[in-house]
Design a protein around this motif. Structure first.
Motif, short mmCIF file in Angstrom:
data_model
loop_
_atom_site.label_atom_id
_atom_site.label_comp_id
_atom_site.label_asym_id
_atom_site.label_seq_id
_atom_site.Cartn_x
_atom_site.Cartn_y
_atom_site.Cartn_z
N MET A 1 0.83 -1.21 0.00
CA MET A 1 0.00 0.00 0.00
C MET A 1 0.87 1.26 0.00
O MET A 1 0.56 2.24 -0.69
N SER A 2 1.97 1.23 0.72
CA SER A 2 2.80 2.43 0.82
C SER A 2 3.71 2.60 -0.40
O SER A 2 4.03 3.73 -0.79
N SER A 3 4.11 1.49 -1.02
CA SER A 3 5.05 1.57 -2.13
C SER A 3 4.37 1.72 -3.49
O SER A 3 5.02 2.08 -4.48
N LYS B 1 -5.06 3.01 -4.36
CA LYS B 1 -6.28 3.73 -4.75
C LYS B 1 -7.25 2.85 -5.54
O LYS B 1 -8.29 3.34 -5.96
N ASN B 2 -6.92 1.58 -5.73
CA ASN B 2 -7.72 0.72 -6.60
C ASN B 2 -8.30 -0.46 -5.80
O ASN B 2 -7.62 -1.47 -5.58
N PRO B 3 -9.56 -0.36 -5.36
CA PRO B 3 -10.16 -1.45 -4.56
C PRO B 3 -10.14 -2.80 -5.28
O PRO B 3 -9.93 -3.84 -4.64
N ARG B 4 -10.36 -2.80 -6.61
CA ARG B 4 -10.38 -4.06 -7.34
C ARG B 4 -9.02 -4.76 -7.27
O ARG B 4 -8.95 -5.98 -7.10
N ARG B 5 -7.93 -4.00 -7.38
CA ARG B 5 -6.60 -4.60 -7.30
C ARG B 5 -6.32 -5.11 -5.88
O ARG B 5 -5.65 -6.13 -5.71
#
Length: 595
Positions: free
Chosen positions: A558-560, A566-570
């Motif tokens: 999430m941090s990198s 920003k992409n819930p599907r991913r």
């Protein structure tokens, strides 16, 4: 009806046949013209009756050959099977012992030559040559050739394309008057089919290779393209192939003897010629590394001495046929004379110790050498129609020094495993391997084995079908290891066999002619099971709570990766792939390696 009438009027007013628009022709005469018999000869061929300006139809050809076979105890004519339109693909077997089965011929200490005409049916020189040559052996003065070798001959391989004949068959070829079509009735090119075996014609050829194990295989073509003085050009895998001992024999023994015979008969032999710039030879001649989908490279991968003849399309049919006759007659004499050497080369290549093989090649950084090129003068002319420049051949013989550009540097090699495993549901692939003559163990009981597999991580498909199939154009993969239970009907294929290199070529995905790249495993790219978000949310919470390492990996991701965050599907996808519900077969190429 109006459209049909318009087309009839259009073609009836077509100004000239391409034959009348050809570049100027150098005059030719040679000793080989004496091979044409008089019209009064009872065994004159239909082609000879036209002074080799025309070539007979399928029916005329087979009627004549059937009559020839019935006239001699040394010749047998048999069908290898039916074409896509139901025509018989015939094989002629000539044997002095009057024994014609593969088993009987294998017992003789004698060389066997196999050749065919019309794999591209418009390029039909080999058919008329074979008719004349067999006639001269059985009813002429060349029975000695049959004392020296057995002969296998398919007069027309692409029989359906042969009957799609007209004066508009090949626009850049000097005869015969009517020519067949390049591809078969399903519009497949037989000389792109030697690995995938999608055509009846190529299956017939491979059946002959499997059963008779010839000592020389010759595929007779006619070129496209540029002008030059050579009338008979031919080639084989010289470097960068799979049969180095055979290549050495063809280069050091076969080619010098055949070249000299062609010259003695009044012809000009040359190598396969492909202009580097696509127009003339000022920038060099390219020696391609053909892949095994082509006949002569397929033969090399099988350790069969294999020749691709490319007669020059701008030379008259008569001259090309006579040159091919001279080639084949000397080829028979050479393999018979050097039969022990041929056998030793084949055995040596079959018994190579190899840990890996090359499956992709590139050009050398610099030309290998230069050749004394017997060219034809040309000039560039700017078109008043398109504004672009095009080549005009002037019909004047010139000598040039031309660089040879060789494509024989390995780009990619693959290690050779002890064996491959394929599960029973991939029966089409298993059948193709059997058609190639590959030895395999067929399971009759379930067996669990731990194997290495390739899993595709990224891929790109071709934008349109090639030879009727959707090929994998580019891909990346990673190795995975897992156990699998193979059911009865599944196969284990050891690589320690005569066709070991061919097996690797067909089954390793990196090979440009692998079953994977040809598209026979394309269904692995379809994902058929998914997970709903109302299940994923509570499951993700449980996964993060129970697995600290997973939680740390997720936080790092999430941090990198801001786009990921920003992409819930991913995010859902990332977690889904880490559950046992995710399809473990997705993108896994179903060919297991045993080390």
């Amino acid at each position: 009806m109006k459209r049909l009438l318009s087309l009839i009027l259009l073609f009836s007013s077509f100004p000239l046949l391409a034959q009348e628009l050809m570049p100027p022709l150098l005059p030719w005469s040679g000793k080989s013209e004496s091979l044409i018999v008089e019209d009064s000869n009872p065994w004159v061929t239909p082609g000879e009756l036209t002074d080799l300006t025309e070539s007979p139809t399928y029916t005329e050809t087979m009627d004549w050959l059937r009559k020839l076979a019935n006239s001699s105890p040394y010749l047998e004519m048999k069908s290898l099977g039916k074409s896509e339109q139901g025509r018989d693909i015939y094989l002629l077997v000539a044997s002095k012992s009057q024994k014609f089965s593969p088993e009987d011929l294998a017992q003789e200490n004698k060389a066997t030559l196999f050749f065919h005409g019309g794999i591209h049916a418009g390029e039909i020189d080999g058919k008329d040559v074979g008719m004349m040559l067999l006639r001269d052996i059985l009813h002429g003065e060349k029975m000695q050739l049959l004392d020296e070798a057995n002969i296998l001959f398919i007069p027309i391989l692409n029989v359906d394309g042969h009957e799609r004949r007209s004066e508009f068959g090949r626009v850049n070829q000097r005869g015969p008057k009517e020519m067949g079509w390049r591809t078969n009735a399903r519009n497949l090119n037989l000389n792109r089919d030697f690995t995938k075996i999608e055509t009846a014609g190529v299956k017939a050829v491979i059946d002959v290779l499997n059963s008779y194990q010839p000592d020389l295989y010759v595929d007779v073509h006619v070129t496209d393209g540029a002008d030059y003085q050579y009338d008979v050009t031919y080639g084989y895998v010289k470097t960068g192939g799979y049969s180095p001992a055979i290549s050495q024999f063809l280069s050091e023994t076969f080619q010098p003897e055949v070249d000299q015979a062609l010259k003695d008969w009044g012809h000009i032999p040359g190598p396969l010629l492909f202009a580097a710039n696509g127009d003339d030879f000022s920038e060099g001649n390219i020696a391609f590394s053909f892949s095994p989908r082509f006949s002569h490279t397929y033969g090399d991968a099988r350790h069969i001495p294999s020749i691709l003849i490319e007669n020059h399309s701008l030379k008259p049919f008569r001259q090309r046929v006579l040159g091919t006759y001279a080639f084949l007659e000397q080829a028979i004499r050479t393999i018979a004379k050097h039969y022990p050497a041929v056998q030793n080369a084949i055995i040596s290549d079959q018994n190579q110790e190899k840990e890996s093989i090359a499956v992709k090649f590139k050009f050398r950084e610099a030309p290998a050498d230069t050749m004394d090129f017997l060219g034809i003068a040309s000039k560039k002319v700017r078109s008043e129609i398109t504004g672009a420049e095009y080549v005009v051949w002037e019909g004047k013989a010139i000598n040039q020094q031309v660089p040879s550009l060789l494509m024989d540097v390995p780009v990619q090699t693959v290690p050779i495993p002890k064996a491959y495993w394929i599960s029973s549901e991939w029966g089409e692939v298993i059948e193709k391997l059997q058609n190639h003559g590959v030895e395999m163990e067929i399971l009759d009981q379930p067996r669990e084995v731990k194997l290495e597999y390739s899993k595709v991580t990224d891929f790109k498909m071709g934008s349109q079908p090639y030879e009727g199939l959707m090929r994998v154009q580019e891909f990346a993969s990673e190795k995975i290891y897992r156990s699998q239970t193979f059911l009865p009907g599944s196969v284990r294929i050891k690589t320690d066999q005569d066709l070991g290199e061919l097996i690797v070529i067909l089954l390793e995905p990196e090979s440009v002619d692998s079953f994977f790249q040809w598209g026979f495993f394309n269904t692995i790219f379809a994902q058929t099971e998914y997970m709903e978000t109302y299940i994923m949310e509570p499951m993700i919470a449980q996964m993060l709570e129970k697995d600290a390492n997973l939680k740390a990996a997720f936080e790092e991701k999430m941090s990198s990766d801001p786009e990921f965050a920003k992409n819930p599907r991913r995010i859902y996808r990332w977690f889904y792939e880490k559950t046992p519900y995710f399809d473990q077969n997705w993108k896994v190429i179903p060919v297991g390696r045993e080390w």
